[in-house]
Scaffold this active site. Structure first.
Site, PDB file in Angstrom:
ATOM      1  N   ARG A 251      55.559  36.092  -7.724  1.00 52.66           N
ATOM      2  CA  ARG A 251      56.678  35.302  -8.132  1.00 52.66           C
ATOM      3  C   ARG A 251      56.977  34.613  -6.620  1.00 52.66           C
ATOM      4  NH1 ARG A 251      55.162  35.120 -12.765  1.00 52.66           N
ATOM      5  NH2 ARG A 251      56.357  35.744 -14.449  1.00 52.66           N
ATOM      6  N   GLU A 280      59.636  26.566  -9.127  1.00 55.51           N
ATOM      7  CA  GLU A 280      58.505  25.943  -9.622  1.00 55.51           C
ATOM      8  C   GLU A 280      59.247  25.185 -10.814  1.00 55.51           C
ATOM      9  OE1 GLU A 280      55.607  28.520 -11.301  1.00 55.51           O
ATOM     10  OE2 GLU A 280      55.612  29.529  -9.523  1.00 55.51           O
ATOM     11  N   HIS A 298      50.177  27.893 -10.269  1.00 53.02           N
ATOM     12  CA  HIS A 298      50.711  29.122 -11.114  1.00 53.02           C
ATOM     13  C   HIS A 298      49.622  29.327 -12.207  1.00 53.02           C
ATOM     14  CE1 HIS A 298      54.054  31.768 -12.680  1.00 53.02           C
ATOM     15  NE2 HIS A 298      52.821  32.333 -13.016  1.00 53.02           N
TER      16      HIS A 298
HETATM   17  C1  DGY Z   1      53.189  36.039 -16.161  1.00 58.44           C
HETATM   18  O1  DGY Z   1      52.789  36.265 -17.120  1.00 58.44           O
HETATM   19  O2  DGY Z   1      54.451  36.557 -15.811  1.00 58.44           O
HETATM   20  C2  DGY Z   1      52.408  35.104 -15.216  1.00 58.44           C
HETATM   21  O3  DGY Z   1      53.154  34.688 -14.242  1.00 58.44           O
HETATM   22  C3  DGY Z   1      51.861  33.960 -16.323  1.00 58.44           C
HETATM   23  O4  DGY Z   1      50.763  33.479 -15.852  1.00 58.44           O
END
Ligand code: DGY
Length: 333
Positions: A251, A280, A298
Site C-alpha cells: 500500500r 490513489e 495498482h
Molecule cells: C488487494 O487485494 O488488496 C489488492 O491491492 C487489489 O489488487
C-alpha cells in the site's frame, strides 16, 4: 396477463437477496452474482458518491465493494439497517472501518490466497523494471529517440546474486521470495522467531540492525495499519546500502513519500518500482518526473483469472454467510 415464465422470474427475485456491487467486475463474476442474487451492478463503473451509499443500498442485505471504495465510519453509519455483510474484492481491507462495521453488526470478508501469485509476479516485474531501467528504455522507444545500440547505454543493475530483503513474509512475501530465488537472488527477511520454510532458503534477521544494511533490494508486503503507516521512512532508508532498489506492491501509505523521493533524488537509492500510492489515484508528481522510477497503476492482481477468482471468492463468502455458515474469510470478529 403475465406469462408463467415472468411470474417465476419475479417470484425468484422476490426471494433472492439484494446485493449491491460497487464497481464493474469481470463478466463471469457478475453473471454468477445475477444468477444467485438480485444484484445491482454498476455498469458505468463510476465510483460511489457519498449519497450513493444510502440510495443504492436501500433494502440491500449485502455489499460487494473494492479497495477503491472508502467505507469510513461516516459511510458505514449511513448504510441502511438492512445491510448485514460487506465482502471486499481485495485482500487488503484498510479502506473499511472495521470498528464501525462491527458496531453495526456488519460482517466484513476479504479475498486472500487467490491473488498471491499475480501480485508476486508484479513485484518481480517492478523489481526487474526498476533494476533494468525499463521506463527509461520504453520512453526512448515511444519518443522515437533511440539512436541505436550502445555499449554503455542505459546500463542497469544485475539482479542475480544480489540480496533481496522482504518485509512482510506472509503469503505474497513468500511467493516473491520463491520467484527471486529462481532469478538467483538471496532472500533476507525480518523474523523474530526462526521460521521453517521448506524448500526456501532465507537469511532470517532477528532485528533491523543487521537486516537493512544487508539488502540491495527491498520488497514491501506489509498490510497497512496504524503501526505500518510510513514504515519505510528516512531512518530505515538511510540504513540501506547506497544504490539499493525499493519495490512496493503493498500500500502506498506504507512508504513515507518525502523520504523515498529524497533518497531517489539524491542517488542514495538507485531506483524504485511502485504499484501503489498514497492517495490513489493521485500520486506525487515527483515520482513521474524522476527517471529512476518504474511505475504501474495498482495492477498487482490485474489478470482476468485473478480478478475472476477474487470475485468468486467474495461471492463464496456471501453464499456461506447467507447459508448460515461462518464465511471463510471473515475479517471482523
Ligand atoms: C488487494 O487485494 O488488496 C489488492 O491491492 C487489489 O489488487
Amino acid at each position: 396477463m403475465a406469462s408463467s415464465k415472468s411470474m417465476t422470474r419475479s417470484a425468484e427475485s422476490a426471494t433472492k437477496r439484494r446485493l449491491v456491487i460497487t464497481r464493474q467486475l469481470p463478466q463471469p463474476v457478475e453473471a454468477r452474482a445475477q444468477r444467485d442474487y438480485t444484484a445491482l451492478l454498476n455498469a458505468a463503473d463510476r465510483p460511489f458518491t457519498h449519497d450513493d451509499w444510502r440510495s443504492r443500498c436501500t433494502a440491500a442485505e449485502a455489499v460487494l465493494c473494492t479497495p477503491a471504495d472508502r467505507l469510513d465510519a461516516e459511510v458505514i453509519v449511513q448504510l441502511p439497517e438492512s445491510i448485514r455483510i460487506i465482502a471486499t474484492f481485495s485482500v487488503g481491507y484498510e479502506h473499511i472501518d472495521l470498528a464501525a462495521a462491527a458496531a453495526r453488526n456488519i460482517v466484513v470478508t476479504n479475498t486472500p490466497d487467490v491473488l498471491t501469485d499475480a501480485t508476486a509476479d508484479i513485484a518481480m516485474l517492478l523489481l526487474l523494471g526498476a533494476a533494468r531501467r525499463a521506463s527509461e528504455g520504453e520512453a526512448l522507444m515511444r519518443q522515437r529517440a533511440w539512436t541505436g545500440w550502445g555499449p554503455t547505454q542505459l546500463m542497469g543493475t544485475h539482479v542475480g546474486g544480489k540480496a533481496l530483503g522482504i518485509v512482510g513474509f506472509g503469503r505474497i512475501g513468500q511467493a516473491v521470495a520463491r520467484r527471486a530465488v529462481a532469478f538467483g537472488m538471496r532472500v533476507h527477511c525480518l523474523s523474530r522467531n526462526k521460521r521453517d520454510l521448506p524448500g526456501l532458503e532465507t537469511q532470517q534477521h532477528a532485528n533491523e540492525t543487521t537486516f537493512w544494511p544487508s539488502c540491495q533490494f527491498v520488497s514491501l508486503h506489509l498490510p497497512l495499519t496504524s503501526a505500518t503507516r510510513h514504515y519505510l521512512n528516512a531512518a530505515r532508508i538511510a540504513r540501506l546500502p547506497r544504490g539499493a532498489i525499493v519495490v512496493n506492491t503493498a500500500r502506498g501509505d506504507v512508504v513515507d513519500d518525502d523520504a523515498l523521493i529524497a533518497a531517489l533524488s539524491s542517488g542514495h537509492l538507485a531506483a524504485a518500482g511502485l504499484d501503489v500510492y498514497s492517495g490513489e489515484p493521485n500520486f506525487r508528481a515527483e515520482y513521474a518526473a524522476l527517471p529512476n522510477t518504474f511505475l504501474l497503476p495498482h495492477l498487482g492482481s490485474a489478470t482476468l483469472e485473478t480478478r475472476s477468482a477474487m470475485g468468486f471468492r467474495a461471492l463464496d463468502n456471501l453464499d456461506q454467510f447467507f447459508a448460515g455458515e461462518p464465511p471463510a474469510d471473515r475479517v471482523t470478529r
